[in-house]
Motif scaffolding. Sequence first.
Motif, PDB file in Angstrom:
ATOM      1  N   SER A   1       0.848  -1.177   0.000  1.00  0.00           N
ATOM      2  CA  SER A   1       0.000   0.000   0.000  1.00  0.00           C
ATOM      3  C   SER A   1       0.894   1.241   0.000  1.00  0.00           C
ATOM      4  O   SER A   1       2.044   1.171   0.447  1.00  0.00           O
TER       5      SER A   1
ATOM      6  N   GLU B   1      -8.027  -2.924  -7.027  1.00  0.00           N
ATOM      7  CA  GLU B   1      -8.608  -2.880  -5.681  1.00  0.00           C
ATOM      8  C   GLU B   1      -8.123  -1.646  -4.923  1.00  0.00           C
ATOM      9  O   GLU B   1      -7.471  -1.768  -3.886  1.00  0.00           O
TER      10      GLU B   1
ATOM     11  N   GLY C   1      -8.035   1.367  -2.378  1.00  0.00           N
ATOM     12  CA  GLY C   1      -8.704   1.767  -1.130  1.00  0.00           C
ATOM     13  C   GLY C   1      -8.341   3.204  -0.806  1.00  0.00           C
ATOM     14  O   GLY C   1      -9.108   4.137  -1.037  1.00  0.00           O
ATOM     15  N   ARG C   2      -7.113   3.359  -0.352  1.00  0.00           N
ATOM     16  CA  ARG C   2      -6.608   4.668   0.069  1.00  0.00           C
ATOM     17  C   ARG C   2      -6.813   5.758  -0.996  1.00  0.00           C
ATOM     18  O   ARG C   2      -7.241   6.877  -0.685  1.00  0.00           O
TER      19      ARG C   2
ATOM     20  N   TYR D   1      -8.036   4.304   6.472  1.00  0.00           N
ATOM     21  CA  TYR D   1      -7.344   3.625   7.579  1.00  0.00           C
ATOM     22  C   TYR D   1      -7.366   4.493   8.841  1.00  0.00           C
ATOM     23  O   TYR D   1      -6.395   4.526   9.598  1.00  0.00           O
TER      24      TYR D   1
HETATM   25  C1  LIG Z   1      -5.268  -7.408  -1.207  1.00  0.00           C
HETATM   26  C2  LIG Z   1      -5.422  -5.949  -1.032  1.00  0.00           C
HETATM   27  N1  LIG Z   1      -6.033  -5.244  -2.002  1.00  0.00           N
HETATM   28  C3  LIG Z   1      -6.200  -3.903  -1.894  1.00  0.00           C
HETATM   29  C4  LIG Z   1      -5.736  -3.205  -0.801  1.00  0.00           C
HETATM   30  C5  LIG Z   1      -5.950  -1.731  -0.741  1.00  0.00           C
HETATM   31  O1  LIG Z   1      -4.763  -1.046  -0.755  1.00  0.00           O
HETATM   32  P1  LIG Z   1      -4.710   0.526  -0.876  1.00  0.00           P
HETATM   33  O2  LIG Z   1      -5.578   1.090   0.189  1.00  0.00           O
HETATM   34  O3  LIG Z   1      -3.303   0.875  -0.686  1.00  0.00           O
HETATM   35  O4  LIG Z   1      -5.216   0.895  -2.242  1.00  0.00           O
HETATM   36  C6  LIG Z   1      -5.074  -3.890   0.221  1.00  0.00           C
HETATM   37  C7  LIG Z   1      -4.549  -3.161   1.378  1.00  0.00           C
HETATM   38  O5  LIG Z   1      -3.628  -3.490   2.030  1.00  0.00           O
HETATM   39  C8  LIG Z   1      -4.923  -5.309   0.103  1.00  0.00           C
HETATM   40  O6  LIG Z   1      -4.314  -6.011   1.059  1.00  0.00           O
END
Ligand SMILES: Cc1ncc(COP(=O)(O)O)c(C=O)c1O
Length: 415
Positions: free
Chosen positions: A205, A271, A273-274, A371
Amino acid sequence: MLNDSIRYIANQLYCDEVSVQSIADKIGTPVYIYSLKRVLDNLARIRLAFGELNPHVHYSAKANASLAVLHTIVKAGAGIDAVSGGEIYKALQVGTKPEDIVFAGVGKTRDELRYALEQNVGWFNIENVLELQHINDLAAELGKESARVALRLNPDVTAATHHHIATGHKAAKFGLSIETVKEVLAHRDQYSNVRIEGIHIHIGSQLHDTEATRQAVRVALDCIGPYPDIRTFNIGGGMAVRYSPEEQIPRWEDFGAAVTPLLKEYEVILEPGRSIIADAGILVMSLLYTKVQGGEPIYITDGSMAELIRPALYEAHHEIMPVMKTSEAVSQKAYHVVGPVCESADALGHDILLPELEAGSLLAVLTAGAYSMAMASNYNQRTRPPEVVVAEDGKSWRLARRRETWDDLTATEII
Ligand SMILES: Cc1ncc(COP(=O)(O)O)c(C=O)c1O
């Protein structure tokens, strides 16, 4: 960091068209505030950055699983990346189609796998051979024709990020080793109730370069090369956001450009998130006291590591700004901004340049959408703060989660 949604207008901090002070006056502090407009802008910018690949975006709910946030993102056509039964449950609650849910995670229990199968989730990202066996057995037991699976590869590349959030090096607990992926693929006939149709990587991440991702993609392509029926490539999340003006990060377009030539033939899943929620959110807190210890000025606030653990856990930096800007003429000092929790690690920031403020003044921790609440705790028996969302039109706001009460603290306990 300030942006188009979290910005000052005439010396007052705003979330879109709504003054932060006006929300805090009604709801109190600490409080999380999210711009849904910024969330949607970020989602659109990510889609653009990977344009040619036309990826399916599965928002990673672990970053912020507030129902209001999930609902906004799902309504905009994204799926969900879930890492627990609870996240699947919440995704379904906001109307996510089961086939648009990816179930990931290094330690899925049999009960969670059963639940996910019963709900017909779209993908299982597998991180253990025994887990694959469990799914195979459970699918037969539940009379499911077959479960769609992607193998999560640990590509043994070291991501440029904090070591707590790097996940793609050999010794990390995540994913299947290269040898194991090859082995499973060579014997995939053994798993007659699953369809192994995808490969998955997520090397970390807040990634500070794109080269490690490219390298990981190449390793994965090498593994699936002999199996032309594996057509889906999930490249995980990890795109970085800027937490301070000095932080150098790749642009999201750079990630897109780095992998596009390699993945043109594949159906691509992302995928993030952040990158979707971090800079859409702030944590607003009140200044309680000022102190000087060992010659260093300290601001003690009603926000703490219980509401935002990133600085304590990762030594992460967040910008902290007064909600009401003082005039330029007022001199600034470098403050430690700390909370009331009984831990020396309980700080929101160190050496933060701030003006002299009176008790009761509001401070905003920026880039606090990801987070933060998702990792909040009741440590010291603190009640978790409310979440406020400013609507997509930028004008109205509403409570998306009420403040916890002391009754909530005892609700699940038995004397
Ligand atoms: C398998 C997987 N996908 C997606 C994410 C989301 O990551 P980020 O918030 O850095 O985009 C994570 C976060 O650790 C993850 O473990």
